[in-house]
Design an enzyme around this catalytic site. Structure first.
Site, short mmCIF file in Angstrom:
data_model
loop_
_atom_site.label_atom_id
_atom_site.label_comp_id
_atom_site.label_asym_id
_atom_site.label_seq_id
_atom_site.Cartn_x
_atom_site.Cartn_y
_atom_site.Cartn_z
N THR A 32 0.82 -1.22 0.00
CA THR A 32 0.00 0.00 0.00
C THR A 32 0.85 1.26 0.00
O THR A 32 0.40 2.32 -0.41
CB THR A 32 -0.93 0.03 1.23
OG1 THR A 32 -0.14 -0.12 2.41
CG2 THR A 32 -1.94 -1.10 1.17
N ARG A 85 8.68 -2.33 0.77
CA ARG A 85 9.29 -2.26 2.10
C ARG A 85 9.91 -3.60 2.46
O ARG A 85 9.27 -4.64 2.34
CB ARG A 85 8.26 -1.87 3.16
CG ARG A 85 7.81 -0.43 3.03
CD ARG A 85 6.89 -0.05 4.17
NE ARG A 85 6.38 1.31 3.98
CZ ARG A 85 5.47 1.88 4.76
NH1 ARG A 85 4.99 1.21 5.79
NH2 ARG A 85 5.06 3.10 4.53
N SER A 116 8.02 4.71 6.65
CA SER A 116 7.03 5.39 7.47
C SER A 116 7.31 5.26 8.96
O SER A 116 8.32 5.73 9.45
CB SER A 116 5.63 4.89 7.11
OG SER A 116 4.64 5.66 7.76
N HIS A 117 6.42 4.58 9.67
CA HIS A 117 6.48 4.48 11.13
C HIS A 117 7.28 3.26 11.59
O HIS A 117 7.35 2.99 12.78
CB HIS A 117 5.06 4.40 11.68
CG HIS A 117 4.27 3.28 11.07
ND1 HIS A 117 3.87 3.31 9.75
CD2 HIS A 117 3.81 2.11 11.57
CE1 HIS A 117 3.22 2.19 9.47
NE2 HIS A 117 3.17 1.45 10.55
N ASP A 177 5.50 10.84 12.86
CA ASP A 177 6.19 9.56 12.68
C ASP A 177 7.45 9.70 11.84
O ASP A 177 7.93 10.80 11.59
CB ASP A 177 5.25 8.55 12.06
CG ASP A 177 4.94 8.85 10.60
OD1 ASP A 177 4.87 10.06 10.25
OD2 ASP A 177 4.76 7.92 9.80
N ASP A 220 8.34 9.48 8.62
CA ASP A 220 8.42 10.31 7.42
C ASP A 220 7.50 11.53 7.47
O ASP A 220 7.37 12.24 6.48
CB ASP A 220 8.11 9.48 6.17
CG ASP A 220 6.68 8.97 6.12
OD1 ASP A 220 6.08 8.76 7.19
OD2 ASP A 220 6.16 8.76 5.01
N ASP A 270 4.14 11.87 8.00
CA ASP A 270 2.77 11.93 7.47
C ASP A 270 1.70 11.53 8.49
O ASP A 270 0.52 11.68 8.22
CB ASP A 270 2.63 11.09 6.19
CG ASP A 270 2.93 9.62 6.38
OD1 ASP A 270 3.27 9.21 7.51
OD2 ASP A 270 2.83 8.86 5.38
N ARG A 271 2.11 11.04 9.66
CA ARG A 271 1.14 10.67 10.68
C ARG A 271 1.20 11.64 11.85
O ARG A 271 2.17 12.39 11.98
CB ARG A 271 1.40 9.25 11.18
CG ARG A 271 1.26 8.20 10.08
CD ARG A 271 1.47 6.80 10.62
NE ARG A 271 1.39 5.84 9.54
CZ ARG A 271 0.85 4.63 9.63
NH1 ARG A 271 0.32 4.24 10.78
NH2 ARG A 271 0.82 3.82 8.60
N THR A 311 -7.95 1.07 2.53
CA THR A 311 -6.81 1.65 3.22
C THR A 311 -5.71 1.97 2.21
O THR A 311 -5.43 1.20 1.31
CB THR A 311 -6.28 0.69 4.29
OG1 THR A 311 -7.31 0.50 5.27
CG2 THR A 311 -5.04 1.22 4.95
N GLU A 361 -7.27 8.57 7.89
CA GLU A 361 -7.20 7.15 8.18
C GLU A 361 -7.07 6.96 9.68
O GLU A 361 -6.46 7.78 10.37
CB GLU A 361 -6.00 6.50 7.48
CG GLU A 361 -6.07 6.54 5.97
CD GLU A 361 -4.87 5.90 5.32
OE1 GLU A 361 -5.01 5.39 4.20
OE2 GLU A 361 -3.77 5.93 5.92
N LYS A 381 -1.06 12.22 3.44
CA LYS A 381 -1.40 12.64 4.80
C LYS A 381 -0.26 13.48 5.34
O LYS A 381 0.86 13.39 4.84
CB LYS A 381 -1.70 11.44 5.68
CG LYS A 381 -0.71 10.30 5.64
CD LYS A 381 -1.26 9.12 6.43
CE LYS A 381 -0.34 7.91 6.38
NZ LYS A 381 -0.49 7.12 5.14
N ARG A 389 -4.87 -6.67 11.98
CA ARG A 389 -5.48 -5.52 12.63
C ARG A 389 -6.97 -5.78 12.79
O ARG A 389 -7.65 -6.16 11.83
CB ARG A 389 -5.23 -4.24 11.83
CG ARG A 389 -3.78 -3.80 11.95
CD ARG A 389 -3.46 -2.50 11.28
NE ARG A 389 -2.11 -2.08 11.65
CZ ARG A 389 -1.36 -1.27 10.93
NH1 ARG A 389 -1.83 -0.75 9.81
NH2 ARG A 389 -0.15 -0.95 11.33
#
Length: 542
Positions: A17, A21, A112-113, A276, A278, A280-281, A343, A362, A375, A495
């Site tokens: 998504t 990675r 990302s995170h 986070d 990068d 975006d959160r 998502t 999200e 985001k 999740r």
């Protein structure tokens, strides 16, 4: 000089998504990076004299891959590469640069995170000309190309020194090194009432921003401590580090515990936030209260008109399917559109480009708007600050007023991380096999009204995405969603999303765990989580 280098394909370069990675050592295999970058260059559309943006979150291996990408761009006919100084660009800042400079696309280097460091995670994502993540037709074409690639092109010369701002040459390619913060900060000044926020801070309002040793440190220092006049030290963990200081750059209740504890103290600051890896959160915390990402989306959508950039109101709201339905209640009451998507931020791009929505979000701590196509953590913090300055209320007061008006959607996400992939897939297959017979089943006081495997038809381009998560909806609107995440690099992440609506203000003071107790027990009974994963409890609850 351009070199054509023979290579052999890898069979595991399928983007998820948010791009490709893997663990750092996996990316360090011979030609692994080069194969994927060449596959991207072979399939993406770009005009003559194309411009490419390159940058990342500064995690381990970032700088080396930036250099490879620059050298390969030079060999593949790009006219100009725009790269953040030292290879740094937050994901929303990269999106802004792509849009502002009319680039054909961008390579964003981040996981990302996820944790960083020599044994941590790394990622490569491609963003298209609108600034948003590549749609599935591009990621699928890229994967197909990686399975057949036999050579890649690269110039033999070393990449220029990306620590020096300015223009450099690499053959026919212009390499423009830019301040990673400047253009992004200028955009934020256009959207928000900086003077009003500055006055609030000067009047004694206290805040803390935890950059988690990730990419937003320089952005936060420049904007919060610089433009807005917050005291030095307001930004903590503000130096980006290749291993994020040994921490986990995910702004949730587990990994941002220090920030939350600080805000729970009676003499704590008025406002706390984190972002986070990068950028975006976001995590939003008020004194004595943590704001769930789903509530944050709903509150920001309801109050966006208080910021200058959204003073005319918003066209609509989009949320990912697992995100709580709190935003739906805002949209219905305000008479604006609401869209439920799979998502992945890429699904919001068409809606934003078509002008159907203005605010998107999200449940995984991502919120943004039509200012970019990603985001944006710092943007969300600034919009909260703008709302606080305009209303002169506390975070807790704003939340409680919102619940009184719209009702409260109690909500939790339970993450089971790095579980055996075979067991996780068996759990999902078992649920799908039972969907047709599930309607009408009773679990305690809960009766299933409908159950499905979410599919989505894009209202703009008609594309269809299936298998996006199992939804079990109960009479009264409560629901449980089961989904496997595509952002991990080891095993599988299950999740489970649990939601119940409460209209009665007298019951808005319940703890989420109490309000959701029966649903949590039902999730175990329906999903047979222990049986398939071997886990007795989730690793993270948000």
């Amino acid at each position: 000089m351009i070199e054509t280098v023979a290579t052999s394909p890898y069979d595991d370069q399928k983007p998820g998504t948010s791009g490709l990675r893997k663990k750092v050592p996996h990316f360090q295999q011979p030609n692994y990076v080069q194969n994927f970058v060449q596959a991207l260059f072979d399939v993406v559309e770009r005009p003559e004299s194309a411009v490419l943006v390159i940058g990342g979150d500064g995690r381990f291996f970032n700088r080396e891959v930036v250099a490879i990408a620059i050298r390969m761009a030079a060999a593949n006919g790009y006219a100009r590469v725009i790269v953040g100084q030292d290879g740094i660009l937050s994901t929303p800042a990269a999106s802004n640069l792509i849009r502002k400079r009319k680039a054909s696309g961008g390579i964003v280097l981040s996981a990302s995170h996820n944790p960083g460091g020599p044994d941590g995670d790394f990622g490569i994502k491609y963003n298209i000309a609108n600034g948003g993540p590549a749609p599935e037709k591009i990621t699928e074409a890229t994967f197909a190309r990686t399975k057949e690639i036999r050579e890649y092109r690269i110039v033999s010369e070393e990449a220029p020194d990306i620590s020096r701002i300015g223009e450099h040459r690499l053959g026919d390619l212009v390499v423009e090194v830019v301040d990673p913060v400047a253009d992004y900060a200028a955009l934020m000044r256009e959207l928000f009432d900086f003077a009003g926020i500055r006055a609030m801070i000067a009047g004694g309002f206290r805040m803390r921003f935890d950059a988690m040793h990730a990419v937003t440190g320089p952005y936060a220092k420049a904007i919060f401590e610089g433009d807005l006049g917050a005291p030095a030290g307001t930004v903590v963990n503000g130096t980006p580090l290749p291993d994020f200081g040994g921490g986990h750059p995910d702004p949730n209740a587990v990994y941002a515990k220090d920030l939350i504890d600080h805000l729970m103290a009676p003499d704590g600051p008025d406002f706390g936030a984190a972002s986070d890896g990068d950028g975006d959160r976001n995590l939003i915390v008020g004194r004595g209260i943590v704001v769930s990402p789903s509530d944050s989306l709903a509150v920001l959508a309801a109050n966006a008109h208080l910021a200058p950039g959204y003073s005319g109101g918003i066209a609509g709201i989009a949320r990912s399917m697992p995100t709580s339905q709190a935003a739906d209640r805002v949209a219905h009451k305000r008479g604006i559109g609401i869209y439920e998507t799979p998502t992945g931020w890429k699904f919001f791009g068409n809606l934003l480009d078509a002008g159907r929505v203005t605010i998107c979000g999200e449940e995984s701590a991502g919120t943004g708007s039509n200012h970019v196509r990603e985001k944006d953590g710092v943007w969300a913090v600034l919009l909260w600050l703008n709302v606080l300055a305009a209303t002169k209320k506390s975070v807790k007061d704003i939340l409680e007023a919102h619940w009184r008006e719209f009702g409260r959607n109690y909500y939790q996400r339970h993450d089971y991380e790095e579980v055996d992939a075979k067991g996780a897939n068996a759990l999902m297959d078992s649920l799908r096999d039972r969907l047709a017979s599930m309607s009408g089943q009773r679990f305690g006081t809960l009766v299933v009204s409908e159950a499905d495997d979410f599919s989505y038809k894009d209202p703009v381009d008609g594309s269809i995405s299936t298998g996006q998560g199992v939804r079990i909806v109960f009479s009264g609107g409560s629901r449980i969603v089961f989904r496997l995440s595509g952002t991990g690099t080891k095993g599988a992440t299950l999740r489970v999303y649990i939601e119940a609506y409460q209209a009665d203000p007298a019951k808005h003071g319940q703890a989420p765990a109490e309000a959701l107790k029966e649903l949590i027990e039902t999730a175990e009974a329906v999903g047979e989580i222990r049986r398939w994963t071997g886990r007795n409890e989730p690793d993270v609850i948000t």
